[in-house]
Design an enzyme around this catalytic site. Structure first.
Site, short mmCIF file in Angstrom:
data_model
loop_
_atom_site.label_atom_id
_atom_site.label_comp_id
_atom_site.label_asym_id
_atom_site.label_seq_id
_atom_site.Cartn_x
_atom_site.Cartn_y
_atom_site.Cartn_z
N ASP A 211 -5.44 1.49 -7.68
CA ASP A 211 -5.00 2.06 -6.52
C ASP A 211 -5.82 1.64 -5.36
OD1 ASP A 211 -3.89 4.03 -4.23
OD2 ASP A 211 -5.55 5.68 -4.91
N SER A 235 -2.86 6.94 1.10
CA SER A 235 -1.99 6.12 0.17
C SER A 235 -0.68 7.48 0.13
CB SER A 235 -1.94 6.22 -1.16
OG SER A 235 -3.44 5.30 -1.18
N GLN A 285 2.34 -0.26 -3.25
CA GLN A 285 1.98 0.90 -2.51
C GLN A 285 2.99 0.94 -1.00
OE1 GLN A 285 -2.17 2.19 -1.44
NE2 GLN A 285 -1.88 3.26 -3.28
#
Length: 295
Positions: A211, A235, A285
């Site tokens: 991430d 995110s 993502q």
């Protein structure tokens, strides 16, 4: 090889402790957040903790092969996170789990993860791009001395902390210019301390670091970064596919590109390779990238 000084060991030990969830009841776990001064919980921590919770309800011979997650609300680092696991399916080869992370009585995150026994089958992978080795790039001390002294306070604060993961970007150009660049980057990453020889914990650590830096890549085409105070960034979702067991005793190359940005969202893809070129995992993502209204 990973550093062995006390400060980096404690950062890695801190991450492993954060991932060691407390079992409250069958299918119910509780995790805490480290006190690092952030206003919200780091998304990679929530992904990794949720994966650990799911793993603890799965047979030991089944390993994570994919996860798909949504961030619903910012996590509060001041209070624990409760992870509720639902056992969706236990098949002959695959196991599926659903996890909801709860704080203040409301879900902040949801994830579905799938696990599989090891099987023989077709095997191929893409090639790792040719980039300079990490030894030829600036270390973090040199990076802070040469780059951070001229960087905004938010960047100095981020890079100045001791973390369980060390980064060596192949290019630092996006930190030095407002020029619109190709939305791609390559970053060497490594853990700053040993990771247990356990495939479940290795997958969780890989999910944690996956991430990091991703959302930033979608802003390069617009001459900005997530450290720009005029940008609101967060995110939205995160997907990951685990192809082969990682090796944490050396650097990993995290290659990233952003094929699209629209509707205040940026989408980024990533591939994680060992130094020898073995593809360990793929990541995708989408995140919020929005200019603040008062700018």
């Amino acid at each position: 090889m990973p550093h062995n000084d006390d400060s980096t060991r404690s950062a890695m030990d801190g991450l492993l402790a954060t991932l060691d969830l407390e079992k409250l009841e069958e299918n119910l776990f509780r995790g805490k957040s480290p006190k690092v001064g952030w206003q919200r919980v780091f998304g990679g921590q929530v992904i990794a903790q949720a994966l650990v919770a799911a793993q603890r309800t799965v047979d030991a011979d089944r390993f994570t092969h994919s996860l798909h997650a949504y961030f619903l609300r910012p996590g509060d680092p001041a209070v624990p996170i409760v992870y509720q696991v639902e056992r969706m399916r236990d098949g002959s080869s695959f196991t599926t789990r659903s996890v909801v992370a709860v704080q203040h009585g409301r879900p902040i995150f949801t994830m579905t993860a799938s696990f599989q026994i090891d099987e023989l089958g077709f095997d191929h992978q893409i090639d790792m791009p040719k980039v300079p080795p990490p030894e030829q790039l600036l270390g973090e001390d040199d990076f802070q001395a040469q780059v951070l002294s001229h960087a905004p306070e938010a960047i100095r604060k981020y890079w100045g902390q001791k973390r369980p993961v060390e980064f060596r970007p192949v290019s630092l150009r996006h930190y030095m210019t407002r020029e619109k660049l190709d939305p791609e980057q390559q970053i060497w990453v490594r853990t700053t301390g040993p990771v247990p020889d356990d495939r479940g914990m290795q997958a969780a650590v890989l999910a944690y670091l996956s991430d990091m830096t991703l959302l930033d890549t979608s802003l390069y085409a617009h001459g900005s970064t997530i450290f720009d105070p005029s940008i609101q960034a967060a995110s939205i979702d995160h997907a990951m596919w685990f192809h082969r067991p990682p090796a944490f005793d050396d650097w990993l190359l995290y290659t990233q590109d952003s094929p699209n940005a629209r509707n205040a969202r940026g989408m980024t893809r990533g591939s994680i390779f060992t130094r020898s070129g073995v593809l360990v995992a793929s990541v995708a993502q989408e995140g919020l990238i929005r200019k603040r209204a008062n700018d």
